[in-house]
Design an enzyme around this catalytic site. Structure first.
Site, PDB file in Angstrom:
ATOM      1  N   HIS A   6       0.722  -1.153  -0.246  1.00 49.13           N
ATOM      2  CA  HIS A   6      -0.095   0.014   0.151  1.00 49.13           C
ATOM      3  C   HIS A   6       0.761   1.206   0.002  1.00 49.13           C
ATOM      4  O   HIS A   6       1.751   1.547   1.040  1.00 49.13           O
ATOM      5  CB  HIS A   6      -0.890   0.018   1.064  1.00 49.13           C
ATOM      6  CG  HIS A   6      -2.136  -0.867   1.039  1.00 49.13           C
ATOM      7  ND1 HIS A   6      -3.368  -0.811   1.932  1.00 49.13           N
ATOM      8  CD2 HIS A   6      -2.357  -2.035   0.297  1.00 49.13           C
ATOM      9  CE1 HIS A   6      -3.956  -1.820   1.604  1.00 49.13           C
ATOM     10  NE2 HIS A   6      -3.452  -2.524   0.934  1.00 49.13           N
TER      11      HIS A   6
ATOM     12  N   TYR B 139      -8.761   5.285   7.827  1.00 50.74           N
ATOM     13  CA  TYR B 139      -8.782   5.709   9.126  1.00 50.74           C
ATOM     14  C   TYR B 139     -10.063   6.614   9.426  1.00 50.74           C
ATOM     15  O   TYR B 139      -9.717   7.862   9.127  1.00 50.74           O
ATOM     16  CB  TYR B 139      -7.466   6.048   9.617  1.00 50.74           C
ATOM     17  CG  TYR B 139      -6.452   5.226  10.382  1.00 50.74           C
ATOM     18  CD1 TYR B 139      -5.769   4.490   8.552  1.00 50.74           C
ATOM     19  CD2 TYR B 139      -6.313   4.618  11.291  1.00 50.74           C
ATOM     20  CE1 TYR B 139      -4.559   3.765   9.049  1.00 50.74           C
ATOM     21  CE2 TYR B 139      -5.174   3.616  11.215  1.00 50.74           C
ATOM     22  CZ  TYR B 139      -4.481   3.039  10.007  1.00 50.74           C
ATOM     23  OH  TYR B 139      -3.449   2.147  10.302  1.00 50.74           O
TER      24      TYR B 139
ATOM     25  N   PRO C  70      -3.359   0.210  18.785  1.00 54.26           N
ATOM     26  CA  PRO C  70      -3.176  -0.596  17.678  1.00 54.26           C
ATOM     27  C   PRO C  70      -3.305   0.534  16.455  1.00 54.26           C
ATOM     28  O   PRO C  70      -2.837   0.301  15.229  1.00 54.26           O
ATOM     29  CB  PRO C  70      -4.329  -1.442  17.073  1.00 54.26           C
ATOM     30  CG  PRO C  70      -5.249  -1.236  18.419  1.00 54.26           C
ATOM     31  CD  PRO C  70      -4.634  -0.631  19.440  1.00 54.26           C
TER      32      PRO C  70
ATOM     33  N   LYS D 265       1.830  -0.443  14.843  1.00 57.46           N
ATOM     34  CA  LYS D 265       3.342  -0.761  15.130  1.00 57.46           C
ATOM     35  C   LYS D 265       3.696  -1.795  15.803  1.00 57.46           C
ATOM     36  O   LYS D 265       4.820  -2.268  16.052  1.00 57.46           O
ATOM     37  CB  LYS D 265       3.733   0.592  16.074  1.00 57.46           C
ATOM     38  CG  LYS D 265       3.747   2.036  15.179  1.00 57.46           C
ATOM     39  CD  LYS D 265       5.005   2.040  14.333  1.00 57.46           C
ATOM     40  CE  LYS D 265       4.799   3.040  13.314  1.00 57.46           C
ATOM     41  NZ  LYS D 265       4.633   2.458  11.891  1.00 57.46           N
TER      42      LYS D 265
ATOM     43  N   TYR E   1       4.297   6.308   9.870  1.00 52.69           N
ATOM     44  CA  TYR E   1       3.734   5.406   9.443  1.00 52.69           C
ATOM     45  C   TYR E   1       4.379   4.053   8.753  1.00 52.69           C
ATOM     46  O   TYR E   1       4.160   2.851   9.011  1.00 52.69           O
ATOM     47  CB  TYR E   1       2.369   5.525   8.618  1.00 52.69           C
ATOM     48  CG  TYR E   1       1.182   4.833   8.531  1.00 52.69           C
ATOM     49  CD1 TYR E   1       0.388   4.423   9.633  1.00 52.69           C
ATOM     50  CD2 TYR E   1       1.075   3.715   7.534  1.00 52.69           C
ATOM     51  CE1 TYR E   1      -0.702   3.721   9.511  1.00 52.69           C
ATOM     52  CE2 TYR E   1       0.246   2.783   7.449  1.00 52.69           C
ATOM     53  CZ  TYR E   1      -0.676   2.899   8.413  1.00 52.69           C
ATOM     54  OH  TYR E   1      -1.577   1.843   8.452  1.00 52.69           O
TER      55      TYR E   1
HETATM   56  C1  PHB Z   1      -5.271  -4.371  10.749  1.00 54.90           C
HETATM   57  O1  PHB Z   1      -5.488  -4.826   9.405  1.00 54.90           O
HETATM   58  O2  PHB Z   1      -5.388  -5.371  11.715  1.00 54.90           O
HETATM   59  C2  PHB Z   1      -4.987  -3.173  11.316  1.00 54.90           C
HETATM   60  C3  PHB Z   1      -4.577  -2.135  10.291  1.00 54.90           C
HETATM   61  C4  PHB Z   1      -4.306  -0.983  10.517  1.00 54.90           C
HETATM   62  C5  PHB Z   1      -4.171  -0.757  12.122  1.00 54.90           C
HETATM   63  C6  PHB Z   1      -4.439  -1.598  12.898  1.00 54.90           C
HETATM   64  C7  PHB Z   1      -4.825  -2.922  12.722  1.00 54.90           C
HETATM   65  O3  PHB Z   1      -3.700   0.480  12.557  1.00 54.90           O
END
Ligand code: PHB
Ligand code: APR
Length: 396
Positions: free
Chosen positions: A75, A204, A296, A300, A388
């Site tokens: 990505h 997000y 989460p 990280k 990120y």
């Molecule tokens: C996930 O796909 O489990 C995932 C992706 C991004 C995050 C946390 C979890 O910030």
């Protein structure tokens, strides 16, 4: 009672313990891995899923990325949403071509276990109860007891890679440790759905009812999360309620909303930040979740675990090849610099995107202004992107 001898005794077969054992094997250093759960349990436990650029490079350099390169989804951007509109953060463009790869943690675990077993590395699943002994002496050992029989694994060093609820951290003298913690007044409800991703990148989303995240695992599986109450019970969330809430929070003014599908798995995970300092005492080195937990939101957790064991491998290799323990002495300080920057970023992403019930009207306007700033200023977006995709791996 059997008595085994190895160079490094590793507790835990998560990403930290497995990768450490593999990297040590590549350096010709012998290890034994003790894991409490079954191989199947380790391989099926659904956890994180985003690999930083440096983690992908590390897995490639270590020769365990064949399936990741085939099935992992690279990505080059993520989307942030506010006021029901999406804004793309072009990660690669802002970081000289770096990106993240979406690949489930349990897939990394499967690949590592297969490789370790093929290489004849000693991993013992369902190992029974493990205890740590003589950790302040040059001859520490692990004892494991199961069904009334006991084995001792004598080693030069012990690596505590046994996660947040493991035995390593509590086995160290608590007076020698300092912990730093923050809990958050919410949790995440996560689902795995049998629905093809209908966006190319992660979304997000800020929403007045609470944060939501659109993620994925494969061309046929999506992974979605909803901010919920920390004491919420999954029994109160029917599949219909979950989809309705996901549509409300993720739905955009252009009509996009996630595709529904059969929910394969659902669960609620609490959120906290935790750091134990130092990450080493005597002959014991803590790595991964055993030493630190991040919320989460910044994706990280698995990356920090991999970064720790990279530093530890280099330090152990310097010890065995050049007979110097300088790098081992610096292990904790080197790891903690990265850990604290990841803590800061994860805390920041969390406070940027979540609903805080006690936020004042001022706080709410300030939060929206910050999101507006990040999604409209290249300079602000570049800082998010740099963190990120992952800060550079450093050995000092
Ligand atoms: C996930 O796909 O489990 C995932 C992706 C991004 C995050 C946390 C979890 O910030
Ligand atoms: N004895 C032996 N094994 C143990 C013990 C014990 N007493 N306690 C825990 N374990 C095992 C667990 O069963 C687990 O397989 O240690 C392993 C720890 O693995 P993880 O929890 O995956 O931790 P780590 O390898 O540090 O990886 C961190 O996991 O929680 C996610 O977000 C986090 O992605 C990050 C990653």
């Amino acid at each position: 009672m059997a008595r085994l001898q190895t160079q490094v005794g590793i507790i835990g077969a998560g990403p930290a313990g497995l990768m450490l054992s593999h990297l040590l094997h590549l350096h010709g250093i012998h290890s034994v891995v003790l894991e409490a759960r079954s191989r199947q349990y380790c391989e099926e436990r659904i956890r994180a899923g985003v690999l930083e650029q440096g983690s992908v490079d590390m897995l490639r350099n270590a020769g365990v990325a064949a399936r990741l390169d085939k099935e992992g989804m690279r990505h080059e951007g993520i989307e942030l949403g506010l006021n029901r509109q999406r804004h793309r953060i072009p990660l690669a463009e802002l970081t000289n071509g770096k990106a993240v790869t979406v690949y489930g943690q349990h897939e990394v675990v499967k690949d590592l276990i297969a490789r370790l077993l093929a290489d004849g590395v000693d991993i013992r699943f369902e190992c029974g109860t493990v205890s740590l002994h003589n950790i302040d002496s040059p001859q520490p050992f692990l004892r494991r007891s199961r069904d009334g029989s006991e084995d001792e694994i004598h080693c030069d060093y012990i690596a505590g890679c046994d996660g947040f609820h493991g035995i390593s951290r509590p086995s160290l003298p608590q007076s020698a440790l300092r912990t730093f913690e923050r809990s958050y007044p919410f949790a995440w409800l996560g689902i795995l759905a049998e629905a093809p991703p209908s966006r190319d990148e992660l979304l997000y989303m800020h929403h007045e009812r609470g944060f939501a995240l659109y993620s994925m695992r494969s061309p046929s599986i999506t992974r979605l999360y909803l901010q919920c109450k920390p004491d919420d019970d999954i029994a109160h969330w029917s599949d219909d309620r979950i989809w309705s809430e996901l549509h409300t929070r993720l739905g955009c003014t252009d009509g996009w909303k996630p595709l529904e599908g059969h929910i394969l798995q659902k669960g609620i995970t609490g959120m906290r930040s935790h750091v134990t300092e130092p990450m080493q005492h005597g002959r014991v080195f803590l790595a991964g979740d055993a030493a630190h937990i991040v919320p989460p939101t910044g994706a990280k957790g698995m990356n920090l675990a991999l970064a720790d064991v990279y530093v530890l491998t280099e330090a152990l290799s310097a010890f065995y090849k050049r007979n110097t323990s300088t790098q081992l002495d610096q292990y904790s300080a080197v790891c903690l610099r990265r850990v604290w920057k990841a803590q800061r970023f994860s805390w920041w992403m969390t406070s940027l995107l979540h609903r805080f019930d006690d936020a004042t009207a001022f706080d709410q306007r300030r939060q929206l202004a910050e999101l507006d700033y990040i999604t409209s200023s290249r300079t602000a977006a570049a800082s998010l992107a740099e963190n990120y995709v992952g800060l550079p791996m450093e050995l000092h």
